[in-house]
Enzyme design. Structure first.
Site, PDB file in Angstrom:
ATOM      1  N   LYS A  15      19.809 -15.485  -7.208  1.00 36.45           N
ATOM      2  CA  LYS A  15      18.414 -15.709  -6.804  1.00 36.45           C
ATOM      3  C   LYS A  15      17.505 -15.853  -8.020  1.00 36.45           C
ATOM      4  CE  LYS A  15      18.493 -13.234  -2.369  1.00 36.45           C
ATOM      5  NZ  LYS A  15      17.898 -12.115  -1.607  1.00 36.45           N
ATOM      6  N   ASN A  38      20.882  -4.813  -9.141  1.00 38.62           N
ATOM      7  CA  ASN A  38      20.340  -4.041  -8.025  1.00 38.62           C
ATOM      8  C   ASN A  38      19.507  -2.887  -8.576  1.00 38.62           C
ATOM      9  OD1 ASN A  38      19.795  -2.537  -5.749  1.00 38.62           O
ATOM     10  ND2 ASN A  38      21.925  -2.316  -5.111  1.00 38.62           N
ATOM     11  N   ASN A  72      13.924  -5.566   1.666  1.00 41.28           N
ATOM     12  CA  ASN A  72      14.445  -4.364   2.317  1.00 41.28           C
ATOM     13  C   ASN A  72      13.631  -3.150   1.875  1.00 41.28           C
ATOM     14  OD1 ASN A  72      16.103  -2.852   0.029  1.00 41.28           O
ATOM     15  ND2 ASN A  72      16.535  -5.035  -0.167  1.00 41.28           N
ATOM     16  N   CYS A 114       0.262   5.104  -1.441  1.00 37.64           N
ATOM     17  CA  CYS A 114       1.475   4.462  -1.920  1.00 37.64           C
ATOM     18  C   CYS A 114       2.349   4.119  -0.719  1.00 37.64           C
ATOM     19  CB  CYS A 114       2.212   5.366  -2.916  1.00 37.64           C
ATOM     20  SG  CYS A 114       3.169   6.707  -2.152  1.00 37.64           S
ATOM     21  N   CYS A 117       3.249   7.134   1.338  1.00 42.09           N
ATOM     22  CA  CYS A 117       2.171   7.897   1.990  1.00 42.09           C
ATOM     23  C   CYS A 117       2.152   7.659   3.494  1.00 42.09           C
ATOM     24  CB  CYS A 117       0.817   7.515   1.392  1.00 42.09           C
ATOM     25  SG  CYS A 117       0.486   8.253  -0.227  1.00 42.09           S
ATOM     26  N   CYS A 138      20.895 -13.129  11.641  1.00 43.33           N
ATOM     27  CA  CYS A 138      19.909 -13.082  10.563  1.00 43.33           C
ATOM     28  C   CYS A 138      18.509 -12.985  11.159  1.00 43.33           C
ATOM     29  CB  CYS A 138      20.017 -14.337   9.700  1.00 43.33           C
ATOM     30  SG  CYS A 138      18.926 -14.337   8.267  1.00 43.33           S
ATOM     31  N   CYS A 191       2.024  13.629   0.618  1.00 43.08           N
ATOM     32  CA  CYS A 191       3.019  12.576   0.401  1.00 43.08           C
ATOM     33  C   CYS A 191       4.336  13.185  -0.080  1.00 43.08           C
ATOM     34  CB  CYS A 191       2.499  11.569  -0.617  1.00 43.08           C
ATOM     35  SG  CYS A 191       3.650  10.207  -0.957  1.00 43.08           S
ATOM     36  N   CYS A 196       3.376  10.850  -6.672  1.00 43.00           N
ATOM     37  CA  CYS A 196       2.168  10.366  -6.001  1.00 43.00           C
ATOM     38  C   CYS A 196       1.142  11.488  -5.929  1.00 43.00           C
ATOM     39  CB  CYS A 196       2.500   9.845  -4.606  1.00 43.00           C
ATOM     40  SG  CYS A 196       1.051   9.339  -3.641  1.00 43.00           S
TER      41      CYS A 196
END
Length: 292
Positions: A15, A38, A72, A114, A117, A138, A191, A196
């Protein structure tokens, strides 16, 4: 990828390679740095953090902004974790699985909510999203929705980096009603991400250290001033017209406001044109398009 930039002769490329080749052909003056790995794995996460911290245009400086265009929740949470730890501002974006809605979100650690949160149900319930996908099926995809959301994201990026206009903290897109909801979300004091919560405390200290501004005394409104030409300023809109152009304000939770209200429909107004639901599935509609 075929929706936005992938071309047939790039089959077999990763990609990031395909994206770089296409974008370099569009503008060869842009400097690209690609990494094909990844980011959710332990061995790659630290390198990902290092490139955010030291990968700016000026060597050794952090980047100005991180854009998330992943597909994802695991990758989104990884980006969220890295940016919270580094105090890095980033923008998240996504398109729904039914392909007819999407959103963008500006996240400033400590100042705005964020991704952890107010997480999606899949994340909050610790559900493995891989178990939700059916074998050989898909998610729906529309290049028009992808293009609209990508355009909104880039527009928000330009306003943020070049400091003009109003930068949206959250802007949604509903293709079915052509509706663009916008809102600001405050960070969650409870959170799950400890970085955060740490960024929230630092932001509070920063705000408290700012010099307090004294409220300026309100001046009496001047309807019009006497002048040698005898000119008077008169509103072209009557109070009645203003009243008719707005509608009731709904009850909303604290911190959320509406951009506008919908006026009540007049009896003599033209009826809205709506398309009757045919009841056909997305697969049937796509098959019809192929036969056109």
């Amino acid at each position: 990828m075929n929706r936005l930039f992938f071309q047939p002769h790039q089959a077999g490329l990763s990609k990031v390679q395909a994206a770089e080749y296409t974008l370099r052909n569009i503008n060869p003056d842009v400097l690209f740095e690609i990494h094909n790995y990844n980011i959710t794995t332990v061995e790659n996460f630290q390198h990902f953090m290092d490139r955010i911290s030291y990968g700016g245009l000026e060597e050794g400086k952090p980047v100005d902004l991180v854009l998330s265009c992943v597909d994802n929740f695991e990758a989104r949470m990884t980006i969220n974790t890295a940016c919270n730890e580094l105090g890095q501002t980033w923008m998240e974006s996504g398109v729904s699985e039914n392909a007819v809605s999407g959103h963008i979100q500006l996240i400033i650690p400590g100042e705005s909510a964020c991704f952890a949160c107010a997480p999606p149900l899949v994340v909050a319930a610790n559900i493995d999203e891989k178990t939700l996908k059916r074998e050989g099926v898909c998610a729906a995809s529309l290049p028009t929705t992808m293009g609209v959301v990508a355009g909104i994201l880039v527009q928000n990026v330009l306003k943020f980096l070049l400091n003009f206009g109003t930068v949206s903290f959250y802007l949604g897109y509903n293709a079915m009603q052509d509706f663009f909801p916008t809102m600001s979300m405050k960070p969650n004091p409870q959170c799950d991400d400890r970085n955060c919560r740490k960024q929230q405390e630092e932001y509070k200290k920063k705000v408290a250290a700012l010099p307090k501004q004294e409220a300026a005394p309100e001046e009496e409104e001047i309807i019009h001033e006497d002048n040698e030409w005898g000119i008077e300023l008169v509103s072209e809109v009557s109070e009645e017209e203003l009243k008719n152009s707005s509608g009731p304000v709904p009850d909303l939770p604290e911190g959320i406001t509406v951009a506008y209200t919908i006026p009540k429909k007049q009896e003599d107004s033209v009826a809205e044109v709506t398309v009757e639901d045919s009841g056909e599935s997305l697969e049937d509609l796509m098959a019809k398009m192929k036969n056109m």
